[in-house]
Design an enzyme around this catalytic site. Structure first.
Site, PDB file in Angstrom:
ATOM      1  N   ARG A   1     -18.836  45.109 -35.014  1.00 48.82           N
ATOM      2  CA  ARG A   1     -17.711  44.695 -35.283  1.00 48.82           C
ATOM      3  C   ARG A   1     -17.124  43.373 -34.971  1.00 48.82           C
ATOM      4  O   ARG A   1     -16.439  43.079 -35.438  1.00 48.82           O
ATOM      5  CB  ARG A   1     -17.167  45.977 -34.093  1.00 48.82           C
ATOM      6  CG  ARG A   1     -15.477  45.959 -34.025  1.00 48.82           C
ATOM      7  CD  ARG A   1     -14.829  47.247 -33.422  1.00 48.82           C
ATOM      8  NE  ARG A   1     -14.648  46.494 -31.567  1.00 48.82           N
ATOM      9  CZ  ARG A   1     -14.372  47.572 -30.839  1.00 48.82           C
ATOM     10  NH1 ARG A   1     -14.438  48.926 -31.159  1.00 48.82           N
ATOM     11  NH2 ARG A   1     -14.345  47.062 -29.677  1.00 48.82           N
TER      12      ARG A   1
ATOM     13  N   ARG B   1     -10.788  40.349 -30.362  1.00 45.56           N
ATOM     14  CA  ARG B   1     -10.093  40.653 -29.113  1.00 45.56           C
ATOM     15  C   ARG B   1     -10.872  39.438 -28.275  1.00 45.56           C
ATOM     16  O   ARG B   1     -12.124  39.403 -28.396  1.00 45.56           O
ATOM     17  CB  ARG B   1     -10.397  41.873 -28.446  1.00 45.56           C
ATOM     18  CG  ARG B   1      -9.549  42.859 -29.032  1.00 45.56           C
ATOM     19  CD  ARG B   1      -9.852  44.386 -28.968  1.00 45.56           C
ATOM     20  NE  ARG B   1     -10.560  44.635 -27.479  1.00 45.56           N
ATOM     21  CZ  ARG B   1     -10.873  45.839 -27.108  1.00 45.56           C
ATOM     22  NH1 ARG B   1     -10.767  46.888 -27.903  1.00 45.56           N
ATOM     23  NH2 ARG B   1     -11.491  46.037 -26.045  1.00 45.56           N
TER      24      ARG B   1
ATOM     25  N   LYS C   1     -13.317  56.470 -30.348  1.00 46.88           N
ATOM     26  CA  LYS C   1     -12.007  57.151 -29.714  1.00 46.88           C
ATOM     27  C   LYS C   1     -10.814  56.768 -30.562  1.00 46.88           C
ATOM     28  O   LYS C   1      -9.863  57.421 -30.973  1.00 46.88           O
ATOM     29  CB  LYS C   1     -11.764  56.720 -28.183  1.00 46.88           C
ATOM     30  CG  LYS C   1     -12.910  57.162 -27.368  1.00 46.88           C
ATOM     31  CD  LYS C   1     -12.463  56.775 -25.733  1.00 46.88           C
ATOM     32  CE  LYS C   1     -12.213  55.262 -25.642  1.00 46.88           C
ATOM     33  NZ  LYS C   1     -13.315  54.428 -25.427  1.00 46.88           N
TER      34      LYS C   1
ATOM     35  N   ARG D   1      -9.820  56.202 -16.718  1.00 50.00           N
ATOM     36  CA  ARG D   1     -11.123  55.409 -16.897  1.00 50.00           C
ATOM     37  C   ARG D   1     -11.482  55.357 -15.421  1.00 50.00           C
ATOM     38  O   ARG D   1     -12.771  54.976 -15.072  1.00 50.00           O
ATOM     39  CB  ARG D   1     -11.048  54.142 -17.143  1.00 50.00           C
ATOM     40  CG  ARG D   1     -11.538  53.247 -18.398  1.00 50.00           C
ATOM     41  CD  ARG D   1     -11.109  52.071 -18.429  1.00 50.00           C
ATOM     42  NE  ARG D   1     -11.774  51.611 -19.673  1.00 50.00           N
ATOM     43  CZ  ARG D   1     -11.511  51.220 -20.917  1.00 50.00           C
ATOM     44  NH1 ARG D   1     -10.052  51.972 -21.148  1.00 50.00           N
ATOM     45  NH2 ARG D   1     -11.925  50.644 -21.653  1.00 50.00           N
TER      46      ARG D   1
ATOM     47  N   ARG E   1     -18.703  45.794 -19.928  1.00 51.08           N
ATOM     48  CA  ARG E   1     -17.925  46.822 -20.004  1.00 51.08           C
ATOM     49  C   ARG E   1     -18.680  48.289 -20.210  1.00 51.08           C
ATOM     50  O   ARG E   1     -18.290  49.229 -19.895  1.00 51.08           O
ATOM     51  CB  ARG E   1     -17.017  46.474 -21.489  1.00 51.08           C
ATOM     52  CG  ARG E   1     -15.887  45.776 -21.246  1.00 51.08           C
ATOM     53  CD  ARG E   1     -15.298  45.070 -22.511  1.00 51.08           C
ATOM     54  NE  ARG E   1     -15.016  45.850 -23.642  1.00 51.08           N
ATOM     55  CZ  ARG E   1     -15.386  45.604 -25.172  1.00 51.08           C
ATOM     56  NH1 ARG E   1     -15.140  44.478 -25.064  1.00 51.08           N
ATOM     57  NH2 ARG E   1     -14.885  46.492 -26.059  1.00 51.08           N
TER      58      ARG E   1
HETATM   59  P1  ADP Z   1     -12.688  49.434 -24.946  1.00 55.53           P
HETATM   60  O1  ADP Z   1     -12.938  49.048 -26.450  1.00 55.53           O
HETATM   61  O2  ADP Z   1     -13.942  48.515 -24.081  1.00 55.53           O
HETATM   62  O3  ADP Z   1     -12.813  50.905 -24.806  1.00 55.53           O
HETATM   63  P2  ADP Z   1      -9.931  49.142 -24.412  1.00 55.53           P
HETATM   64  O4  ADP Z   1      -9.038  48.493 -25.521  1.00 55.53           O
HETATM   65  O5  ADP Z   1      -9.839  50.748 -24.089  1.00 55.53           O
HETATM   66  O6  ADP Z   1     -11.432  48.719 -24.336  1.00 55.53           O
HETATM   67  O7  ADP Z   1      -9.574  48.287 -22.854  1.00 55.53           O
HETATM   68  C1  ADP Z   1      -9.802  47.038 -22.988  1.00 55.53           C
HETATM   69  C2  ADP Z   1      -9.700  46.553 -21.201  1.00 55.53           C
HETATM   70  O8  ADP Z   1      -8.450  46.955 -20.882  1.00 55.53           O
HETATM   71  C3  ADP Z   1     -10.687  47.316 -20.549  1.00 55.53           C
HETATM   72  O9  ADP Z   1     -12.117  46.633 -20.562  1.00 55.53           O
HETATM   73  C4  ADP Z   1     -10.220  47.264 -19.036  1.00 55.53           C
HETATM   74  O10 ADP Z   1     -10.277  45.874 -18.524  1.00 55.53           O
HETATM   75  C5  ADP Z   1      -8.836  47.334 -19.506  1.00 55.53           C
HETATM   76  N1  ADP Z   1      -8.282  48.968 -19.236  1.00 55.53           N
HETATM   77  C6  ADP Z   1      -7.810  49.598 -20.291  1.00 55.53           C
HETATM   78  N2  ADP Z   1      -7.781  50.936 -19.874  1.00 55.53           N
HETATM   79  C7  ADP Z   1      -7.861  51.045 -18.483  1.00 55.53           C
HETATM   80  C8  ADP Z   1      -7.628  51.989 -17.335  1.00 55.53           C
HETATM   81  N3  ADP Z   1      -7.339  53.085 -17.624  1.00 55.53           N
HETATM   82  N4  ADP Z   1      -7.944  51.338 -16.169  1.00 55.53           N
HETATM   83  C9  ADP Z   1      -8.268  49.920 -15.823  1.00 55.53           C
HETATM   84  N5  ADP Z   1      -8.381  49.243 -17.018  1.00 55.53           N
HETATM   85  C10 ADP Z   1      -8.287  49.519 -18.318  1.00 55.53           C
END
Ligand code: ADP
Length: 191
Positions: A127, A137, A13, A88, A148
């Site tokens: 990664r 991260r 994404k 989400r 996740r």
């Molecule tokens: P990923 O690489 O797993 O897609 P993101 O960088 O999008 O992760 O998000 C990292 C973390 O931030 C998620 O695992 C969650 O804890 C939190 N997070 C991000 N977006 C949301 C959301 N829309 N609702 C709830 N938690 C979120």
């Protein structure tokens, strides 16, 4: 033009959002990046979010909806935005519809990056391995990754039928090369 990119962690994404930003002069709104910025700034939201994120869980719907609502109002979103990592949960998707309607806005395309979950794990594992520890991260560990992916399956995947039922969903093959995925997205956006 306002877009939603859907897909599990590691689906690509962020890569596609960055490209769409440049091509269409719209803004990527990554809730993950916004939360990491909140943590770095030491804000209240950041303090509360840190332990949730590090465990692989989800920050509360209320906090996330509020965060996106405020962000969308900013000047740089006037030309459009790409939601990456939001919504989400089905509750977030429903709240988003209401919030945008109140602002006189709407989503033009909901684009799902379809990926093979078995391959995802390996993708993110490499990664993690390729990123120097200092830049990694804090939630990029194998254990958190498992959580996740499970959280995605249980809480986020149900928004795919939600948007399909609304007739808004378009899917692309996220296992194709980056340029092929980009081309598929461009075709959807041009239609
Ligand atoms: P990923 O690489 O797993 O897609 P993101 O960088 O999008 O992760 O998000 C990292 C973390 O931030 C998620 O695992 C969650 O804890 C939190 N997070 C991000 N977006 C949301 C959301 N829309 N609702 C709830 N938690 C979120």
């Amino acid at each position: 033009m306002n877009l939603i990119l859907l897909g599990p962690p590691g689906a690509g994404k962020g890569t596609q959002a960055k490209r769409l930003e440049e091509k269409f002069n719209i803004i990527q709104l990554s809730t993950g990046d916004m939360l990491r910025a909140a943590i770095a700034s030491g804000s209240d939201v950041g303090l509360k979010a840190k332990s949730i994120i590090d465990s692989g869980g989800l920050v509360s719907d209320d906090v996330m909806v509020q965060m996106i609502s405020e962000r969308v109002d900013q000047e740089d979103c006037k030309n459009g935005f790409i939601l990456d990592g939001f919504p989400r949960t089905v509750a977030q998707a429903e709240a988003l519809d209401i919030m945008l309607a109140e602002k006189g806005l709407k989503i033009d395309h909901v684009i799902e990056l379809k990926v093979d979950e078995n391959i995802l794990f390996d993708r993110i594992r490499s990664r993690i391995a390729e990123t120097p520890e200092a830049e990694r991260r804090s939630d990029d560990t194998e254990e958190t990754l498992r959580t996740r992916l499970a959280v995605f399956r249980e809480q986020t995947a149900p928004i795919i039928p939600y948007y399909a039922d609304l007739g808004a969903l378009k899917s692309v093959d996220g296992m194709a090369s980056i340029t092929e995925v980009s081309d598929q997205i461009d075709t959807i956006v041009a239609a």
